[in-house]
Motif scaffolding. Structure first.
Motif, PDB file in Angstrom:
ATOM      1  N   LEU A  96      -3.220  17.839  -5.738  1.00 35.42           N
ATOM      2  CA  LEU A  96      -2.500  18.507  -7.066  1.00 35.42           C
ATOM      3  C   LEU A  96      -1.999  19.871  -6.559  1.00 35.42           C
ATOM      4  O   LEU A  96      -1.443  20.555  -7.352  1.00 35.42           O
ATOM      5  N   LEU A  97      -2.164  20.203  -5.335  1.00 36.01           N
ATOM      6  CA  LEU A  97      -1.678  21.511  -4.631  1.00 36.01           C
ATOM      7  C   LEU A  97      -0.807  21.357  -3.431  1.00 36.01           C
ATOM      8  O   LEU A  97      -1.091  20.208  -2.493  1.00 36.01           O
ATOM      9  N   PRO A  98       0.282  21.985  -3.256  1.00 36.56           N
ATOM     10  CA  PRO A  98       1.115  21.746  -2.088  1.00 36.56           C
ATOM     11  C   PRO A  98       0.136  22.221  -0.789  1.00 36.56           C
ATOM     12  O   PRO A  98      -0.751  23.002  -0.910  1.00 36.56           O
ATOM     13  N   ALA A  99       0.580  21.641   0.312  1.00 37.82           N
ATOM     14  CA  ALA A  99       0.093  22.043   1.688  1.00 37.82           C
ATOM     15  C   ALA A  99      -0.060  23.314   2.204  1.00 37.82           C
ATOM     16  O   ALA A  99      -0.788  23.956   2.949  1.00 37.82           O
ATOM     17  N   ASP A 100       1.186  24.017   1.811  1.00 32.72           N
ATOM     18  CA  ASP A 100       1.365  25.499   2.391  1.00 32.72           C
ATOM     19  C   ASP A 100       0.757  26.389   1.544  1.00 32.72           C
ATOM     20  O   ASP A 100       0.848  26.262   0.313  1.00 32.72           O
ATOM     21  N   THR A 101       0.667  27.805   2.190  1.00 29.84           N
ATOM     22  CA  THR A 101      -0.005  28.869   1.149  1.00 29.84           C
ATOM     23  C   THR A 101       1.167  29.172   0.064  1.00 29.84           C
ATOM     24  O   THR A 101       0.803  29.516  -1.009  1.00 29.84           O
ATOM     25  N   HIS A 102       2.428  29.229   0.698  1.00 29.44           N
ATOM     26  CA  HIS A 102       3.245  30.032  -0.455  1.00 29.44           C
ATOM     27  C   HIS A 102       3.563  28.974  -1.538  1.00 29.44           C
ATOM     28  O   HIS A 102       3.700  29.369  -2.746  1.00 29.44           O
ATOM     29  N   GLY A 103       3.456  27.808  -1.197  1.00 26.33           N
ATOM     30  CA  GLY A 103       3.615  26.408  -2.133  1.00 26.33           C
ATOM     31  C   GLY A 103       2.448  26.709  -3.080  1.00 26.33           C
ATOM     32  O   GLY A 103       2.700  26.350  -4.293  1.00 26.33           O
ATOM     33  N   ARG A 104       1.281  26.901  -2.526  1.00 26.76           N
ATOM     34  CA  ARG A 104      -0.022  26.897  -3.583  1.00 26.76           C
ATOM     35  C   ARG A 104       0.173  28.186  -4.239  1.00 26.76           C
ATOM     36  O   ARG A 104      -0.206  27.836  -5.672  1.00 26.76           O
ATOM     37  N   ALA A 105       0.646  29.225  -3.763  1.00 24.43           N
ATOM     38  CA  ALA A 105       0.704  30.413  -4.704  1.00 24.43           C
ATOM     39  C   ALA A 105       1.729  30.164  -5.769  1.00 24.43           C
ATOM     40  O   ALA A 105       1.365  30.679  -6.933  1.00 24.43           O
ATOM     41  N   ARG A 106       2.748  29.621  -5.633  1.00 25.74           N
ATOM     42  CA  ARG A 106       3.787  29.303  -6.475  1.00 25.74           C
ATOM     43  C   ARG A 106       3.354  28.280  -7.582  1.00 25.74           C
ATOM     44  O   ARG A 106       3.450  28.637  -8.859  1.00 25.74           O
ATOM     45  N   VAL A 107       2.614  27.333  -7.150  1.00 20.92           N
ATOM     46  CA  VAL A 107       2.141  26.265  -8.228  1.00 20.92           C
ATOM     47  C   VAL A 107       1.095  27.118  -8.854  1.00 20.92           C
ATOM     48  O   VAL A 107       1.289  27.007 -10.298  1.00 20.92           O
ATOM     49  N   GLY A 172       8.517  20.650  -5.739  1.00 23.73           N
ATOM     50  CA  GLY A 172       8.928  19.373  -4.969  1.00 23.73           C
ATOM     51  C   GLY A 172       8.915  18.104  -5.758  1.00 23.73           C
ATOM     52  O   GLY A 172       9.291  18.254  -7.066  1.00 23.73           O
ATOM     53  N   ASP A 173       8.631  16.922  -4.996  1.00 26.25           N
ATOM     54  CA  ASP A 173       8.948  15.632  -5.765  1.00 26.25           C
ATOM     55  C   ASP A 173       7.845  14.837  -6.101  1.00 26.25           C
ATOM     56  O   ASP A 173       7.890  13.695  -6.393  1.00 26.25           O
ATOM     57  N   ALA A 174       6.629  15.637  -6.198  1.00 23.72           N
ATOM     58  CA  ALA A 174       5.182  15.170  -6.812  1.00 23.72           C
ATOM     59  C   ALA A 174       4.650  16.043  -7.642  1.00 23.72           C
ATOM     60  O   ALA A 174       4.747  17.198  -7.590  1.00 23.72           O
ATOM     61  N   PRO A 175       3.966  15.382  -8.537  1.00 23.42           N
ATOM     62  CA  PRO A 175       3.203  16.364  -9.635  1.00 23.42           C
ATOM     63  C   PRO A 175       2.155  17.082  -9.174  1.00 23.42           C
ATOM     64  O   PRO A 175       1.419  16.706  -8.072  1.00 23.42           O
ATOM     65  N   THR A 176       1.994  18.353  -9.627  1.00 22.75           N
ATOM     66  CA  THR A 176       1.077  19.177  -9.081  1.00 22.75           C
ATOM     67  C   THR A 176       0.448  19.677 -10.562  1.00 22.75           C
ATOM     68  O   THR A 176       0.764  19.429 -11.583  1.00 22.75           O
ATOM     69  N   THR A 177      -0.685  20.576 -10.153  1.00 23.55           N
ATOM     70  CA  THR A 177      -1.411  21.348 -11.258  1.00 23.55           C
ATOM     71  C   THR A 177      -0.334  22.230 -12.342  1.00 23.55           C
ATOM     72  O   THR A 177      -0.588  22.066 -13.433  1.00 23.55           O
ATOM     73  N   ALA A 178       1.001  22.418 -11.600  1.00 29.44           N
ATOM     74  CA  ALA A 178       1.762  23.230 -12.540  1.00 29.44           C
ATOM     75  C   ALA A 178       2.293  22.443 -13.601  1.00 29.44           C
ATOM     76  O   ALA A 178       2.671  22.568 -14.727  1.00 29.44           O
ATOM     77  N   ASP A 179       2.627  20.860 -13.055  1.00 31.33           N
ATOM     78  CA  ASP A 179       3.356  19.997 -14.054  1.00 31.33           C
ATOM     79  C   ASP A 179       2.165  19.517 -15.062  1.00 31.33           C
ATOM     80  O   ASP A 179       2.278  19.514 -16.135  1.00 31.33           O
ATOM     81  N   ILE A 180       1.091  19.523 -14.448  1.00 22.54           N
ATOM     82  CA  ILE A 180      -0.078  19.287 -15.376  1.00 22.54           C
ATOM     83  C   ILE A 180      -0.231  20.394 -16.747  1.00 22.54           C
ATOM     84  O   ILE A 180      -0.161  20.060 -17.836  1.00 22.54           O
ATOM     85  N   CYS A 181      -0.172  21.626 -16.300  1.00 25.27           N
ATOM     86  CA  CYS A 181       0.009  22.804 -17.296  1.00 25.27           C
ATOM     87  C   CYS A 181       1.380  22.709 -18.178  1.00 25.27           C
ATOM     88  O   CYS A 181       1.246  22.684 -19.297  1.00 25.27           O
TER      89      CYS A 181
END
Ligand SMILES: N[C@@H](CCC(=O)N[C@@H](CS)C(=O)NCC(=O)O)C(=O)O
Length: 229
Positions: A96-107, A172-181
């Motif tokens: 539900l979160l990206p692999a990289d730290t910046h990506g996780r912070a953005r999500v 990106g192209d897969a759902p994450t916590t941000a999409d769920i919110c």
């Protein structure tokens, strides 16, 4: 114990925060046992429920898993974002979160814009205070809802439209916590018949989310206790 009876999810059909957890369970392929708490009948304010969650909020998740006792996690899990991270750590696929730290912070930042800065303003407890203590009538409450949904979603639109991380989904192209919110806010806006104009990127991503079974099955109107259409 199998995962099938590991979790008890205290839930109500139309709650935005519970929707987030339902989607996450669906994405992970795990089915919790739902325990219906009727918010309209103030069951979330009963002594029995407040003993589980002193804030009187849904969702509340009880984990009967094998190592729950050792980790002290017989204490109910509360706060949808914390529950999403717990599920993601317990069931890592799909992430539900990206692999990289910046990506996780953005999500996490996009998720907090909705779950921390927008949703809390339109909860039943806020409505109860404004209409009971602050002189709000139905029209004033509706104007309040419109204002805070618009404020949150327009800020989200601006970010999604401008930031390079946005793809088919919020990041990106897969759902994450941000999409769920994102979806959790739009589904309750429909319940309350609130519309926000000028959010094409948000609407495009919502359509992508709803095309996924995990989101579609979590729709408020499909849950136990929802009024007949
Ligand atoms: N920040 C909490 C919010 C929990 C919450 O307030 N849930 C609402 C339903 S969406 C609720 O149970 N409200 C009861 C009330 O406002 O009295 C989370 O994300 O889980």
């Amino acid at each position: 114990m199998t995962d099938a009876n590991r979790f008890e999810l205290y839930a109500f059909w139309r709650t935005s925060a519970t929707y987030r957890v339902r989607v996450a369970f669906n994405l992970k392929g795990v089915v919790p046992q739902e325990r219906f708490v009727n918010v309209d009948a103030a069951e979330h304010r009963s002594p029995a429920f407040l003993a589980l969650n002193p804030m009187g909020g849904l969702p509340t998740l009880v984990d009967h898993g094998a190592d729950a006792g050792a980790a002290g996690s017989t204490i109910p899990l509360t706060q949808s974002l914390a529950i999403l991270e717990f599920l993601d750590e317990t069931y890592p696929q799909p992430p539900l979160l990206p692999a990289d730290t910046h990506g996780r912070a953005r999500v996490r930042s996009l998720a907090a814009l909705l779950a921390a800065d927008t949703h809390p303003l339109i909860t039943p407890r806020v409505r109860k205070y404004l209409t009971g203590q602050a002189g709000f009538d139905d029209a004033a409450w509706r104007a309040w809802q419109n204002h805070w949904f618009s404020t949150g979603l327009q800020a989200l639109e601006q970010r999604l439209a401008q930031e390079p991380g946005t793809g088919a989904f919020c990041h990106g192209d897969a759902p994450t916590t941000a999409d769920i919110c994102l979806a959790s806010i739009l589904v309750v806006m429909r319940v309350f018949k609130i519309q926000v104009e000028g959010i094409p990127t948000v609407e495009r991503i919502m359509a992508r989310c709803e095309a996924l079974e995990a989101f579609a099955r979590a729709a408020p109107q499909l849950q136990a206790g929802a009024p007949a259409p």
